[in-house]
Scaffold this motif. Structure first.
Motif, PDB file in Angstrom:
ATOM      1  N   ALA A 168      43.810  42.566  45.063  1.00 22.29           N
ATOM      2  CA  ALA A 168      43.574  41.738  43.160  1.00 22.29           C
ATOM      3  C   ALA A 168      44.471  42.994  42.101  1.00 22.29           C
ATOM      4  O   ALA A 168      44.871  43.081  42.377  1.00 22.29           O
ATOM      5  CB  ALA A 168      42.153  42.020  43.125  1.00 22.29           C
ATOM      6  N   TYR A 169      44.451  41.921  40.663  1.00 21.94           N
ATOM      7  CA  TYR A 169      45.946  42.184  40.043  1.00 21.94           C
ATOM      8  C   TYR A 169      44.917  43.574  39.201  1.00 21.94           C
ATOM      9  O   TYR A 169      43.303  43.349  40.108  1.00 21.94           O
ATOM     10  CB  TYR A 169      45.320  41.625  39.211  1.00 21.94           C
ATOM     11  N   ASP A 170      44.779  44.467  38.754  1.00 21.34           N
ATOM     12  CA  ASP A 170      43.688  45.391  37.526  1.00 21.34           C
ATOM     13  C   ASP A 170      42.943  44.944  37.111  1.00 21.34           C
ATOM     14  O   ASP A 170      43.464  43.826  36.493  1.00 21.34           O
ATOM     15  CB  ASP A 170      44.700  46.681  37.102  1.00 21.34           C
ATOM     16  N   LEU A 171      41.833  45.048  36.434  1.00 21.34           N
ATOM     17  CA  LEU A 171      40.794  45.112  35.850  1.00 21.34           C
ATOM     18  C   LEU A 171      40.880  45.143  34.721  1.00 21.34           C
ATOM     19  O   LEU A 171      42.230  46.120  34.102  1.00 21.34           O
ATOM     20  CB  LEU A 171      39.755  46.076  36.189  1.00 21.34           C
ATOM     21  N   LYS A 172      41.345  43.598  33.330  1.00 21.84           N
ATOM     22  CA  LYS A 172      41.477  43.736  31.789  1.00 21.84           C
ATOM     23  C   LYS A 172      39.795  42.772  31.524  1.00 21.84           C
ATOM     24  O   LYS A 172      39.409  42.746  31.687  1.00 21.84           O
ATOM     25  CB  LYS A 172      41.988  42.747  32.299  1.00 21.84           C
TER      26      LYS A 172
END
Ligand SMILES: Nc1ncnc2c1ncn2[C@@H]1O[C@H](COP(=O)(O)OP(=O)(O)OP(=O)(O)O)[C@@H](O)[C@H]1O
Ligand SMILES: [Mg+2]
Length: 311
Positions: free
Chosen positions: A293-297
């Motif tokens: 997963a990408y970093d949390l935004k």
């Protein structure tokens, strides 16, 4: 101030192999988890088997080594495996385990099981100790006369209450509950969960509540973190997660809850439809090439999701 704050926690386990049992690889069990819990609140960790929920809990209480990151308790760094500095927090953080059958020593009487933390931290006379244990048993809804019994003489739900009595013996501030009811009959689960909520109010406890059951998580938690491969893919209030899920993995988990409530059925149907439409492009949209997963935004002040772009 948050009672517990975890910053970018990583827990890697070595994998040994070859003739010389050398480290040939490592398992990134937890790979960058951040969360914070306000006093009196319940934070739920949910995710499929192997996503790193238990490892996160065990690292916080000091049962697993911390590879990187920080764990702050009331603003103070607990430290990385430094036993001495942790001991200060050992009273304040306790754990309730999944399986009361194996977490209670079958050869010990209830008195010895519940008194164990007291013996480690307090000097009580035998009489005081017995009185304290009887009080604790009454507090968890068991009769004070049960102190001389052995774990096998109790039902699963009662056994979990013994585990809870042991966990609250030192008046902790934070309890890490790792799948506390998943080994119990469904009919007993609600009783134990409601009891956990009662005692939370009574003792002003903060919970880190680990479960793979979203129904239970919804019932128990103020804030939820969805874990996938050692990371969070989404984080938000219970309302954010259930009313406005953003990550495809969260949507898939929600869509998999059985249709018990007919009013929810339509909502779930719609969720399934979007998932089907989005699924084709899901991996490029929600995960990078390695499936991570990408970093949390941030989507709002409370809601975060691991999406490649804002919004
Ligand atoms: N002591 C250990 N040594 C090596 N690998 C470990 C160790 N403990 C956990 N792991 C690995 O770390 C990963 C995360 O495990 P963990 O038990 O935290 O998952 P979980 O989310 O609690 O799963 P479950 O829902 O099955 O309890 C898994 O791949 C597991 O095999
Ligand atoms: Mg686990």
């Amino acid at each position: 101030m948050a009672l517990l704050e975890v910053r970018d926690l990583k827990v890697y386990f070595p994998v040994y192999g070859g003739v010389f049992r050398r480290v040939i690889d490592r398992v990134k069990a937890v790979d960058g988890v951040s969360l914070s819990i306000e006093p009196g609140q319940t934070y739920g960790l949910v995710g499929e088997s192997g996503s790193g929920k238990t490892t996160t809990g065990r690292a916080i209480i000091g049962l697993n080594p911390v590879t990187a990151g920080q764990i702050l308790f009331q603003g103070e760094d607990i430290g990385k495996g430094m036993r001495r500095s942790r001991s200060k927090f050992r009273r304040d953080i306790q754990m309730i385990f999944q399986d009361p059958y194996s977490s209670l020593n079958p050869k010990k009487r209830v008195l010895d099981i519940v008194a164990e933390p007291l013996r480690n931290f307090e000097r009580l006379s035998a009489g005081e100790e017995k009185r304290r244990v009887q009080e604790l048993l009454t507090q968890v809804g068991l009769s004070a006369e049960t102190i001389h019994k052995y774990p096998h003489e109790f039902s699963g739900g009662q056994r979990q209450r013994i585990g809870i009595a042991r966990a609250i013996a030192l008046k902790p501030k934070l309890i890490i509950a790792d799948e506390p009811v998943s080994s119990l009959d469904v009919s007993v689960q609600a009783q134990v969960l409601n009891f956990m909520q009662d005692i939370q109010k009574e003792l002003n406890l903060t919970y880190l509540f680990i479960s793979h059951d979203l129904g239970i998580i919804r019932h128990m938690c103020d804030y939820i973190g969805i874990m996938y491969k050692g990371r969070h893919v989404e984080q938000g209030t219970t309302r954010d997660i259930f009313e406005n899920p953003q990550h495809i993995y969260t949507k898939r988990l929600l869509a998999a809850i059985p249709d018990l409530d007919p009013r929810q059925r339509e909502k779930r149907q719609r969720l399934r439809q979007t998932i089907r439409l989005e699924y084709e492009e899901a991996y490029s949209r929600y995960f990078d090439q390695e499936g991570l997963a990408y970093d949390l935004k941030p989507l709002s002040t409370t809601h975060f999701a691991a999406l490649p772009e804002r919004g």
